[in-house]
Design a protein around this motif. Structure first.
Motif, PDB file in Angstrom:
ATOM      1  N   GLY A 258       0.803  -1.218   0.000  1.00  0.00           N
ATOM      2  CA  GLY A 258       0.000   0.000   0.000  1.00  0.00           C
ATOM      3  C   GLY A 258       0.831   1.261   0.000  1.00  0.00           C
ATOM      4  O   GLY A 258       1.818   1.372   0.735  1.00  0.00           O
ATOM      5  N   LYS A 259       0.421   2.212  -0.826  1.00  0.00           N
ATOM      6  CA  LYS A 259       1.044   3.543  -0.819  1.00  0.00           C
ATOM      7  C   LYS A 259       0.613   4.276   0.447  1.00  0.00           C
ATOM      8  O   LYS A 259      -0.579   4.475   0.677  1.00  0.00           O
ATOM      9  N   GLY A 260       1.580   4.700   1.229  1.00  0.00           N
ATOM     10  CA  GLY A 260       1.250   5.344   2.496  1.00  0.00           C
ATOM     11  C   GLY A 260       1.912   6.692   2.650  1.00  0.00           C
ATOM     12  O   GLY A 260       2.735   6.910   3.536  1.00  0.00           O
ATOM     13  N   PHE A 263       1.198  12.652   3.965  1.00  0.00           N
ATOM     14  CA  PHE A 263       0.789  13.906   3.335  1.00  0.00           C
ATOM     15  C   PHE A 263       1.619  14.100   2.071  1.00  0.00           C
ATOM     16  O   PHE A 263       2.844  13.946   2.099  1.00  0.00           O
ATOM     17  N   ASP A 264       0.934  14.427   0.979  1.00  0.00           N
ATOM     18  CA  ASP A 264       1.623  14.635  -0.297  1.00  0.00           C
ATOM     19  C   ASP A 264       1.548  16.101  -0.698  1.00  0.00           C
ATOM     20  O   ASP A 264       0.576  16.547  -1.299  1.00  0.00           O
ATOM     21  N   SER A 265       2.583  16.847  -0.324  1.00  0.00           N
ATOM     22  CA  SER A 265       2.647  18.256  -0.743  1.00  0.00           C
ATOM     23  C   SER A 265       3.135  18.358  -2.189  1.00  0.00           C
ATOM     24  O   SER A 265       3.067  19.418  -2.804  1.00  0.00           O
ATOM     25  N   SER A 281      -5.166  12.145   2.392  1.00  0.00           N
ATOM     26  CA  SER A 281      -5.748  10.851   1.999  1.00  0.00           C
ATOM     27  C   SER A 281      -4.787  10.004   1.173  1.00  0.00           C
ATOM     28  O   SER A 281      -5.148   8.914   0.738  1.00  0.00           O
ATOM     29  N   ASP A 282      -3.550  10.485   0.983  1.00  0.00           N
ATOM     30  CA  ASP A 282      -2.620   9.796   0.085  1.00  0.00           C
ATOM     31  C   ASP A 282      -2.005   8.540   0.724  1.00  0.00           C
ATOM     32  O   ASP A 282      -1.143   7.898   0.129  1.00  0.00           O
ATOM     33  N   MET A 283      -2.470   8.241   1.939  1.00  0.00           N
ATOM     34  CA  MET A 283      -2.052   6.990   2.601  1.00  0.00           C
ATOM     35  C   MET A 283      -3.180   5.965   2.583  1.00  0.00           C
ATOM     36  O   MET A 283      -3.119   4.956   3.302  1.00  0.00           O
ATOM     37  N   ALA A 342       5.621  12.710  -8.318  1.00  0.00           N
ATOM     38  CA  ALA A 342       5.332  11.318  -8.719  1.00  0.00           C
ATOM     39  C   ALA A 342       6.058  10.410  -7.726  1.00  0.00           C
ATOM     40  O   ALA A 342       6.959   9.648  -8.077  1.00  0.00           O
ATOM     41  N   GLU A 343       5.656  10.563  -6.434  1.00  0.00           N
ATOM     42  CA  GLU A 343       6.368   9.901  -5.333  1.00  0.00           C
ATOM     43  C   GLU A 343       5.796   8.540  -4.972  1.00  0.00           C
ATOM     44  O   GLU A 343       6.497   7.692  -4.447  1.00  0.00           O
ATOM     45  N   GLY A 344       4.502   8.359  -5.261  1.00  0.00           N
ATOM     46  CA  GLY A 344       3.859   7.113  -4.831  1.00  0.00           C
ATOM     47  C   GLY A 344       4.547   5.900  -5.437  1.00  0.00           C
ATOM     48  O   GLY A 344       4.845   4.916  -4.754  1.00  0.00           O
ATOM     49  N   ALA A 367      -3.017   2.045  -4.425  1.00  0.00           N
ATOM     50  CA  ALA A 367      -2.437   3.364  -4.295  1.00  0.00           C
ATOM     51  C   ALA A 367      -3.363   4.453  -4.820  1.00  0.00           C
ATOM     52  O   ALA A 367      -4.069   4.268  -5.807  1.00  0.00           O
ATOM     53  N   THR A 368      -3.323   5.593  -4.145  1.00  0.00           N
ATOM     54  CA  THR A 368      -3.916   6.816  -4.689  1.00  0.00           C
ATOM     55  C   THR A 368      -2.840   7.431  -5.583  1.00  0.00           C
ATOM     56  O   THR A 368      -2.158   8.366  -5.203  1.00  0.00           O
ATOM     57  N   LEU A 369      -2.687   6.844  -6.790  1.00  0.00           N
ATOM     58  CA  LEU A 369      -1.445   7.093  -7.519  1.00  0.00           C
ATOM     59  C   LEU A 369      -1.470   8.252  -8.498  1.00  0.00           C
ATOM     60  O   LEU A 369      -0.506   9.001  -8.570  1.00  0.00           O
TER      61      LEU A 369
HETATM   62 ZN    ZN Z   1       0.845  11.024  -3.934  1.00  0.00          ZN
END
Ligand code: ZN
Ligand code: BES
Ligand code: MN
Length: 495
Positions: A258-260, A263-265, A281-283, A342-344, A367-369
């Motif tokens: 799972g993509k966790g 926080f995705d700034s 919600s990016d986790m 594009a970190e996920g 993933a919330t990719l």
């Molecule tokens: Zn992300």
């Protein structure tokens, strides 16, 4: 938290705060669905007329509250629409959504009876899970006293064989989905990688999982360059959590990754403010994997399961990774980071490569990719990609059976070229935006060792409901794909 119990006696004569009854839309007006025997008589045969008067037709998820003025022990009847009567069996998702729509109106009450169609254990389970998920509320951060507690107890009316067991199953599933939603809804000030890992350790151990946590130092030492690179800009360092479950009768092993991103700034490739406010919600992928592993253990499924939570906070700072940095990932491959947003995929490839060492029969990552998933499929339908056509279709089918909308997507070979890097083995991004959900899938596939069946679920839209509540889905964290993962584990259990 809301509990559920079975009611085997006549629904209309029960003392409860609300009696929930299903109605079908017909050309002659709303008609009671099975499950509410005796209700029409209690209203002297005028219930349909009353409902029509208040504008209720019985369309799916339509709600009308009718006071009973002593005609029944319950002070109010909540009519919920089921749409047209089915030709054959009830569609389970119709029942889940109806129960959920009704349960959403119950906050602040102590009890309610769900007198919806539940002639089979499957239908009783659908009503129960819809009711439990619909009753969910997230009020932890409200201080003004306006927030109402979720309904205390739901009784599901059914005399079907196996209904008790079905309700236990629903309770387990709803419990973990509620936890997933709580995690997604928790602000990133209170949920960072280390904190998430602590929760996994505590709750996972309680559920009987083995939990191993790699901290940032161990991640660095062991070559997890993807997770380290994404996490290095935050003062709250990354973690990789491994959740393990084994069963003596298991013949198969499923691995979930799972993509966790707590926080995705966007990192130095900073997101615009309007796309950032919901990136807590990016986790959601990691939360879904966590919830699924908890459920697998609580249900005692005869399968082996491992779950990897790839946890990092993606922040810009003096220590953050830069566009053009090259990461040495756990797979041994190098990745040029062209865009830190594009970190996920960067954290996932370390999780996938590590999961492959468990020799699983399949790997599913969640993933919330990509925003491109939302462009392609909208808010409610996840995209499923795979290196194996049969597995892709299997995941789509299992998701559909749970009422979690998912759709198969291709991995077109020609997109691989766009990921060529002049300096590293691969770049984390293709130069053009078209097909970027698929390009992300192609990127991930490069890190799946040959011979391992792998599927990738992009749920950027479904994980978080920015719109109004619907069916059993609240605003905010939805818990999407958690039940799909549990369904996959169940499919691979005991065969
Ligand atoms: Zn992300
Ligand atoms: N977490 C986002 C994707 C996302 C967008 C999730 C909207 C939920 C709602 C992801 O890390 C991201 O930023 N993706 C970029 C990738 C791009 C830079 C290739 C995107 O989709 O714009
Ligand atoms: Mn991003």
């Amino acid at each position: 938290m809301t509990t559920v119990r079975l009611n085997a006696s006549q629904s209309v004569s029960i003392e409860t705060d609300a009696l929930i009854v299903g109605f079908h839309a017909t050309p002659e007006g709303p008609r009671t669905a099975p499950g509410a025997d005796g209700l029409d008589q209690a209203f002297d045969g005028r219930l349909a007329e009353i409902l029509t008067t208040v504008g209720f037709a019985g369309k799916a998820e339509e709600i009308a509250k009718i006071p009973t003025f002593g005609a029944l022990p319950a002070p109010v009847v909540i009519a919920v629409g089921l749409g047209a009567a089915p030709d054959g069996d009830y569609d389970l998702e119709t029942l889940r959504r109806a129960a959920g729509a009704a349960a959403r109106t119950l906050a602040g009450t102590a009890s309610a009876v769900l007198a919806l169609p539940a002639a089979t254990a499957e239908q009783a389970e659908a009503v129960a899970i819809g009711g439990l998920l619909g009753a969910y509320t997230f009020t932890k951060y409200r201080t003004n006293g306006d927030a109402k507690a979720p309904v205390g107890e739901l009784a599901v009316s059914s005399t079907a064989a196996g209904a008790e067991e079905a309700l236990r199953h629903a309770t387990t599933l709803a419990g973990v989905v509620g936890l997933v939603r709580d995690l997604v809804n928790t602000p990133p000030s209170d949920l960072w990688p280390g904190k998430f890992a602590e929760i996994a350790q505590e709750v996972g151990a309680e559920a009987g999982l083995t939990v191993d946590v790699l901290d940032d130092e161990e991640l660095r030492k062991n070559g997890y360059g993807g997770i380290v690179g994404v996490g290095q800009g935050s003062i709250r360092p990354p973690r990789l959590v491994r959740l393990g479950y084994t069963h003596p009768e298991a013949t198969q092993t499923v691995a979930f990754v799972g993509k966790g991103i707590t926080f995705d700034s966007g990192g130095l490739s900073l997101k615009p403010a309007a796309s950032m406010d919901w990136m807590k919600s990016d986790m959601g992928g990691a939360a879904a994997v966590f919830g699924a592993l908890l459920a697998v253990s609580r249900l005692g499924l005869p399968v082996n399961a491992v779950g990897y939570l790839c946890l990092a906070e993606n922040m810009p700072s003096g220590s953050a990774q830069r566009p053009s940095d090259v990461l040495h990932t756990y797979s041994g491959k190098t990745v040029e980071v062209l865009d830190t947003d594009a970190e996920g995929r960067l954290v996932l490839i370390d999780g996938i490569a590590r999961a492959a060492e468990d020799s699983p029969d399949l790997i599913v990552d969640v993933a919330t990719l990509t925003g491109a998933q939302i462009v392609a499929l909208g808010w409610r339908t996840a995209g499923v990609m795979s290196n194996d056509d049969a597995l892709r279709e299997e995941v789509v089918e299992i998701a559909g059976g749970q009422g979690e909308s998912a759709w198969g997507m291709p991995l077109p070979e020609e997109l691989r070229k766009g990921l060529d890097s002049p300096v590293a083995d691969i770049a984390n991004l293709q130069p053009e935006r078209w097909g970027s959900m698929l390009a992300a899938g192609i990127f991930l596939r490069e890190f799946v060792p040959d011979g391992i069946r792998w599927a990738h679920v992009d749920m950027a839209g479904p994980a978080f409901n920015k719109g109004e509540p619907h069916g059993y889905t609240p605003k905010g964290g939805t818990g999407a794909i958690t039940r799909t993962l549990i369904g996959i584990a169940e499919r691979y259990a005991g065969n």
